[in-house]
Each structure stands twice: as structure tokens, then as C-alpha cells.
Design a protein around this motif. Sequence first.
Motif, PDB file in Angstrom:
ATOM      1  N   PHE A   1       1.118  -1.476  -0.056  1.00 16.06           N
ATOM      2  CA  PHE A   1       0.271  -0.041   0.069  1.00 16.06           C
ATOM      3  C   PHE A   1       0.655   1.404  -0.074  1.00 16.06           C
ATOM      4  O   PHE A   1       0.759   2.301  -0.855  1.00 16.06           O
ATOM      5  CB  PHE A   1      -0.899   0.067   1.264  1.00 16.06           C
ATOM      6  CG  PHE A   1      -1.788   1.166   1.166  1.00 16.06           C
ATOM      7  CD1 PHE A   1      -3.010   1.285   0.467  1.00 16.06           C
ATOM      8  CD2 PHE A   1      -1.686   2.134   2.109  1.00 16.06           C
ATOM      9  CE1 PHE A   1      -3.757   2.977   0.444  1.00 16.06           C
ATOM     10  CE2 PHE A   1      -2.630   3.647   2.269  1.00 16.06           C
ATOM     11  CZ  PHE A   1      -3.774   3.592   1.465  1.00 16.06           C
ATOM     12  N   GLU A   2       1.957   1.296   1.077  1.00 15.49           N
ATOM     13  CA  GLU A   2       2.782   2.323   1.061  1.00 15.49           C
ATOM     14  C   GLU A   2       3.790   2.508  -0.796  1.00 15.49           C
ATOM     15  O   GLU A   2       3.532   3.987  -1.109  1.00 15.49           O
ATOM     16  CB  GLU A   2       4.080   2.329   2.044  1.00 15.49           C
ATOM     17  CG  GLU A   2       5.044   3.555   2.496  1.00 15.49           C
ATOM     18  CD  GLU A   2       6.039   3.102   2.945  1.00 15.49           C
ATOM     19  OE1 GLU A   2       7.297   3.838   3.064  1.00 15.49           O
ATOM     20  OE2 GLU A   2       5.920   1.725   3.487  1.00 15.49           O
ATOM     21  N   GLU A   3       3.860   1.779  -1.280  1.00 18.73           N
ATOM     22  CA  GLU A   3       4.616   1.559  -2.805  1.00 18.73           C
ATOM     23  C   GLU A   3       3.222   2.155  -3.491  1.00 18.73           C
ATOM     24  O   GLU A   3       3.918   3.429  -4.396  1.00 18.73           O
ATOM     25  CB  GLU A   3       5.345   0.578  -2.352  1.00 18.73           C
ATOM     26  CG  GLU A   3       6.188  -0.262  -2.115  1.00 18.73           C
ATOM     27  CD  GLU A   3       6.369  -1.430  -2.438  1.00 18.73           C
ATOM     28  OE1 GLU A   3       6.320  -2.441  -3.281  1.00 18.73           O
ATOM     29  OE2 GLU A   3       7.676  -1.586  -1.980  1.00 18.73           O
ATOM     30  N   PHE A   4       2.173   1.985  -3.251  1.00 23.67           N
ATOM     31  CA  PHE A   4       1.499   2.443  -4.054  1.00 23.67           C
ATOM     32  C   PHE A   4       0.638   3.949  -4.141  1.00 23.67           C
ATOM     33  O   PHE A   4       1.164   4.593  -5.235  1.00 23.67           O
ATOM     34  CB  PHE A   4      -0.371   1.977  -3.977  1.00 23.67           C
ATOM     35  CG  PHE A   4      -1.215   1.861  -4.514  1.00 23.67           C
ATOM     36  CD1 PHE A   4      -0.944   1.596  -6.846  1.00 23.67           C
ATOM     37  CD2 PHE A   4      -1.847   2.715  -5.327  1.00 23.67           C
ATOM     38  CE1 PHE A   4      -1.937   1.595  -7.849  1.00 23.67           C
ATOM     39  CE2 PHE A   4      -3.071   2.877  -6.185  1.00 23.67           C
ATOM     40  CZ  PHE A   4      -3.161   2.166  -7.010  1.00 23.67           C
ATOM     41  N   ILE A   5       0.580   4.564  -3.027  1.00 23.19           N
ATOM     42  CA  ILE A   5       0.755   5.563  -2.948  1.00 23.19           C
ATOM     43  C   ILE A   5       1.466   6.431  -3.524  1.00 23.19           C
ATOM     44  O   ILE A   5       1.398   7.408  -3.920  1.00 23.19           O
ATOM     45  CB  ILE A   5       0.653   5.290  -1.090  1.00 23.19           C
ATOM     46  CG1 ILE A   5      -1.206   5.084  -0.567  1.00 23.19           C
ATOM     47  CG2 ILE A   5       0.555   7.348  -0.411  1.00 23.19           C
ATOM     48  CD1 ILE A   5      -1.944   5.646  -1.277  1.00 23.19           C
ATOM     49  N   ASN A   6       2.865   5.992  -2.409  1.00 25.55           N
ATOM     50  CA  ASN A   6       3.939   6.850  -3.131  1.00 25.55           C
ATOM     51  C   ASN A   6       4.142   6.871  -4.513  1.00 25.55           C
ATOM     52  O   ASN A   6       4.561   8.201  -6.214  1.00 25.55           O
ATOM     53  CB  ASN A   6       5.421   6.123  -2.924  1.00 25.55           C
ATOM     54  CG  ASN A   6       5.184   6.083  -1.341  1.00 25.55           C
ATOM     55  OD1 ASN A   6       5.008   7.650  -0.941  1.00 25.55           O
ATOM     56  ND2 ASN A   6       6.172   5.308  -0.961  1.00 25.55           N
TER      57      ASN A   6
END
Length: 258
Positions: free
Chosen positions: A250-255
Amino acid sequence: MNILDIIIERKRQEIKESKSKITLQQLKDSEFFNRNTLSLKETLQSKSGIIAEFKRQSPSKGIINDTVSPIEVVSAYENFGASAVSILTDKDFFGGNFNDILKVRREINIPILRKDFMIDEYQFYEAKSIGADVILLIAVCLSTSQVLEFTELSHQLGLEVLLEIHTEEELQHINKNIDFVGINNRNLKDFKVDLQHSVNLKNQLPKNVLSIAESGIYNTEDFNYLKEKGFDGFLMGEYFMKSENPAKAFEEFINKIS
């Protein structure tokens, strides 16, 4: 019978069993029943727009991820900008349970969507009693009068309503009190995904309705395409949950989308 018919038949049995064990008054006396709910209308526009889902399994995919902790995952969803979290409570087909919501309710300060097959008044009191803020109504499972009745009951309980549709015929289920209309990119009867079909339906929604793209969003290209087409929010679960570390995914997608 298709898989949806089987799920609904089992859900009726499940509700009957629940009613025999816990009375409506017991639900009303529960810890979270009188709490002030959180508004997805507010967080949808102030954060990423993503309703990030915690889902262990599904009828079409089987086991997706049954090893991670609900608290660990949804806390990360909140920390990295989710507008809300969606938590499955159907046990037999999605591996969910009420404890998944109960465990995280004190840990996060964004809305929780109880995602289940809502077909009986009793379930709305259940949702309020476990700390949910938003409930899902699935048009294909309900009549237009049931959608209206359940919407009114939800609002009486302080719950917002996400109505899910997939066909043009289901547009008639929309009423002026619905908070959000979710368009499922995946057909619940055969599980095929068609983003263009969803865009076509979105263009037929009343102009003042907040729209949520649901399911089948597998990459940033899908997300950006649907956002460009005017969707206000995005319900995503499998994309993150299929990872060994959903929080990191999720963190990578948000970035990427930032």
C-alpha cells in the motif's frame, strides 16, 4: 444456483443462528453502539480516496493472504493515507469475522466499512455494535424498496451507505438518500472484470452522487484511468492483500500515485 445465490442462502442461515444467540437489545448494549461514527464523505475528499480492504480470501481467488494481522495492515493503511478501510465480515466465503473490526476499532481513526451481504435489519445493528461507520448494500441482492428501507435504517443508526451496482438495471436502486454509489468492475455472478463497463455506468449516475470504483484495480494504470474518468473513490483490497506484506504494498502504491 450461481455463487451469489449460494452465498445469500448461507447468509440467511447465518443470520438466523446469530439472532438465536444475541438479541437486538444485547447489540444495543454493546460497547461501540453509542459511539459517534466517522464520516467517509469527509475523509474521501481529504485523503487519497482509497478505501483499502482487509480480505483473507474470496470465492474466485481462494486464499489470498491468511497470515497477516488485521491491526498491522489497517494501521499501515491509515498511516499512508487511506480514506477508510474495508473489512470483510463474511466467514464462510471470505474468511472474515467480527473480531477483525473489533480488534482495530480502537487503533484507527478513519472510517470502517463493514463489507458483507446485508439482507436483514439485524445486520445493521450488528454493524453499529462492532464499530463500523459505513455499510455496503449490494443492489443485485436487494429490491429497490429494501435499499430505501435499509438506507433509512442505516442513517438512523449513524451509518453511511455505499450502494454497489454492476448493471444498468440496478441504477433504479439509487435513491436520493444514498451516500455513495459503488460500481463493481467485477461481475459478482461470473467474476469477470470490465473497467470500461464501469465507466459507462458512471456516466449514467446522478450528477450529485459520489462514485466509488470497486474491485479489479490491479495497477496504477487502472487507478489513474478510473480517476481520470471522474470516480471519487476507489475500493481496493486484492492488489495489496496478495502481497506478502500488504502494508508495504500500500505504501508503494501511494508513492506511485502521488
